[in-house]
Design a protein around this motif. Structure first.
Motif, PDB file in Angstrom:
ATOM      1  N   UNK A 175       0.869  -1.172   0.000  1.00  0.00           N
ATOM      2  CA  UNK A 175       0.000   0.000   0.000  1.00  0.00           C
ATOM      3  C   UNK A 175       0.908   1.224   0.000  1.00  0.00           C
ATOM      4  N   UNK A 176       0.794   2.007  -1.067  1.00  0.00           N
ATOM      5  CA  UNK A 176       1.603   3.214  -1.194  1.00  0.00           C
ATOM      6  C   UNK A 176       0.820   4.373  -0.597  1.00  0.00           C
ATOM      7  N   UNK A 177       1.446   5.074   0.336  1.00  0.00           N
ATOM      8  CA  UNK A 177       0.749   6.113   1.085  1.00  0.00           C
ATOM      9  C   UNK A 177       0.745   7.461   0.375  1.00  0.00           C
ATOM     10  N   UNK A 178       1.571   7.612  -0.665  1.00  0.00           N
ATOM     11  CA  UNK A 178       1.673   8.888  -1.370  1.00  0.00           C
ATOM     12  C   UNK A 178       0.303   9.338  -1.881  1.00  0.00           C
ATOM     13  N   UNK A 179      -0.061  10.558  -1.560  1.00  0.00           N
ATOM     14  CA  UNK A 179      -1.304  11.130  -2.052  1.00  0.00           C
ATOM     15  C   UNK A 179      -2.534  10.817  -1.226  1.00  0.00           C
ATOM     16  N   UNK A 180      -2.394   9.984  -0.208  1.00  0.00           N
ATOM     17  CA  UNK A 180      -3.523   9.652   0.665  1.00  0.00           C
ATOM     18  C   UNK A 180      -3.293  10.376   1.994  1.00  0.00           C
ATOM     19  N   UNK A 181      -4.050  11.435   2.236  1.00  0.00           N
ATOM     20  CA  UNK A 181      -3.822  12.278   3.413  1.00  0.00           C
ATOM     21  C   UNK A 181      -3.867  11.495   4.716  1.00  0.00           C
ATOM     22  N   UNK A 182      -4.827  10.606   4.843  1.00  0.00           N
ATOM     23  CA  UNK A 182      -4.957   9.845   6.094  1.00  0.00           C
ATOM     24  C   UNK A 182      -3.748   8.932   6.307  1.00  0.00           C
ATOM     25  N   UNK A 183      -3.343   8.231   5.265  1.00  0.00           N
ATOM     26  CA  UNK A 183      -2.198   7.334   5.391  1.00  0.00           C
ATOM     27  C   UNK A 183      -0.899   8.108   5.577  1.00  0.00           C
ATOM     28  N   UNK A 184      -0.754   9.229   4.866  1.00  0.00           N
ATOM     29  CA  UNK A 184       0.449  10.042   5.035  1.00  0.00           C
ATOM     30  C   UNK A 184       0.531  10.593   6.455  1.00  0.00           C
ATOM     31  N   UNK A 185      -0.605  10.967   7.028  1.00  0.00           N
ATOM     32  CA  UNK A 185      -0.631  11.481   8.395  1.00  0.00           C
ATOM     33  C   UNK A 185      -0.219  10.387   9.380  1.00  0.00           C
ATOM     34  N   UNK A 186      -0.689   9.179   9.148  1.00  0.00           N
ATOM     35  CA  UNK A 186      -0.411   8.075  10.072  1.00  0.00           C
ATOM     36  C   UNK A 186       0.985   7.489   9.897  1.00  0.00           C
ATOM     37  N   UNK A 187       1.435   7.345   8.643  1.00  0.00           N
ATOM     38  CA  UNK A 187       2.674   6.616   8.373  1.00  0.00           C
ATOM     39  C   UNK A 187       3.795   7.457   7.757  1.00  0.00           C
ATOM     40  N   UNK A 188       3.550   8.739   7.540  1.00  0.00           N
ATOM     41  CA  UNK A 188       4.475   9.577   6.782  1.00  0.00           C
ATOM     42  C   UNK A 188       5.942   9.424   7.098  1.00  0.00           C
ATOM     43  N   UNK A 189       6.323   9.514   8.367  1.00  0.00           N
ATOM     44  CA  UNK A 189       7.737   9.416   8.703  1.00  0.00           C
ATOM     45  C   UNK A 189       8.113   8.023   9.198  1.00  0.00           C
ATOM     46  N   UNK A 190       7.158   7.110   9.235  1.00  0.00           N
ATOM     47  CA  UNK A 190       7.415   5.766   9.767  1.00  0.00           C
ATOM     48  C   UNK A 190       7.714   4.734   8.693  1.00  0.00           C
ATOM     49  N   UNK A 191       7.362   4.987   7.444  1.00  0.00           N
ATOM     50  CA  UNK A 191       7.484   3.954   6.411  1.00  0.00           C
ATOM     51  C   UNK A 191       8.921   3.508   6.239  1.00  0.00           C
ATOM     52  N   UNK A 192       9.109   2.253   5.935  1.00  0.00           N
ATOM     53  CA  UNK A 192       8.101   1.220   5.737  1.00  0.00           C
ATOM     54  C   UNK A 192       7.567   0.668   7.063  1.00  0.00           C
ATOM     55  N   UNK A 193       6.305   0.282   7.033  1.00  0.00           N
ATOM     56  CA  UNK A 193       5.645  -0.318   8.192  1.00  0.00           C
ATOM     57  C   UNK A 193       4.933  -1.579   7.728  1.00  0.00           C
ATOM     58  N   UNK A 194       5.199  -2.681   8.414  1.00  0.00           N
ATOM     59  CA  UNK A 194       4.541  -3.948   8.114  1.00  0.00           C
ATOM     60  C   UNK A 194       3.404  -4.144   9.104  1.00  0.00           C
ATOM     61  N   UNK A 195       2.211  -4.399   8.587  1.00  0.00           N
ATOM     62  CA  UNK A 195       1.025  -4.583   9.438  1.00  0.00           C
ATOM     63  C   UNK A 195       0.497  -6.001   9.287  1.00  0.00           C
ATOM     64  N   UNK A 196       0.265  -6.646  10.414  1.00  0.00           N
ATOM     65  CA  UNK A 196      -0.420  -7.933  10.452  1.00  0.00           C
ATOM     66  C   UNK A 196      -1.895  -7.598  10.645  1.00  0.00           C
ATOM     67  N   UNK A 197      -2.664  -7.762   9.601  1.00  0.00           N
ATOM     68  CA  UNK A 197      -4.060  -7.333   9.601  1.00  0.00           C
ATOM     69  C   UNK A 197      -4.880  -8.096  10.646  1.00  0.00           C
ATOM     70  N   UNK A 198      -4.705  -9.394  10.708  1.00  0.00           N
ATOM     71  CA  UNK A 198      -5.512 -10.214  11.619  1.00  0.00           C
ATOM     72  C   UNK A 198      -5.279  -9.849  13.079  1.00  0.00           C
ATOM     73  N   UNK A 199      -4.040  -9.573  13.440  1.00  0.00           N
ATOM     74  CA  UNK A 199      -3.727  -9.270  14.834  1.00  0.00           C
ATOM     75  C   UNK A 199      -3.743  -7.775  15.136  1.00  0.00           C
ATOM     76  N   UNK A 200      -3.808  -6.951  14.093  1.00  0.00           N
ATOM     77  CA  UNK A 200      -3.873  -5.513  14.286  1.00  0.00           C
ATOM     78  C   UNK A 200      -2.603  -4.919  14.872  1.00  0.00           C
TER      79      UNK A 200
END
Length: 75
Positions: free
Chosen positions: A32-57
């Motif tokens: 998931x590329x966060x560029x251009x998505x305000x919500x994702x850029x706000x959440x992950x902007x300086x943290x990328x890359x971030x690996x998320x385990x969807x099932x465990x949250x």
């Protein structure tokens, strides 16, 4: 196991994270590329890359190596 790797275009660290995932033979994540998505850029902007385990949250921030990745995946 459902994994998402949040990343940016032309991100050297993101490329390194993908290499660690491949070397560890981890399940292939959805990218998931966060560029251009305000919500994702706000959440992950300086943290990328971030690996998320969807099932465990839960998320694993860069930097990580193969051992840290294996512990994350093992839960």
């Amino acid at each position: 196991m459902s994994l998402i790797l949040y990343q940016r275009d032309d991100c050297h660290l993101c490329d390194l994270a993908l290499e660690v995932l491949a070397q560890a033979r981890a399940p292939e994540p959805d990218s998931v590329f966060i560029d251009g998505d305000e919500a994702l850029e706000s959440r992950y902007g300086i943290r990328v890359p971030v690996l998320r385990d969807v099932a465990r949250g839960i998320e694993l921030d860069w930097p990580f190596d193969g051992e840290r990745l294996r512990r994350f995946l093992a839960g």
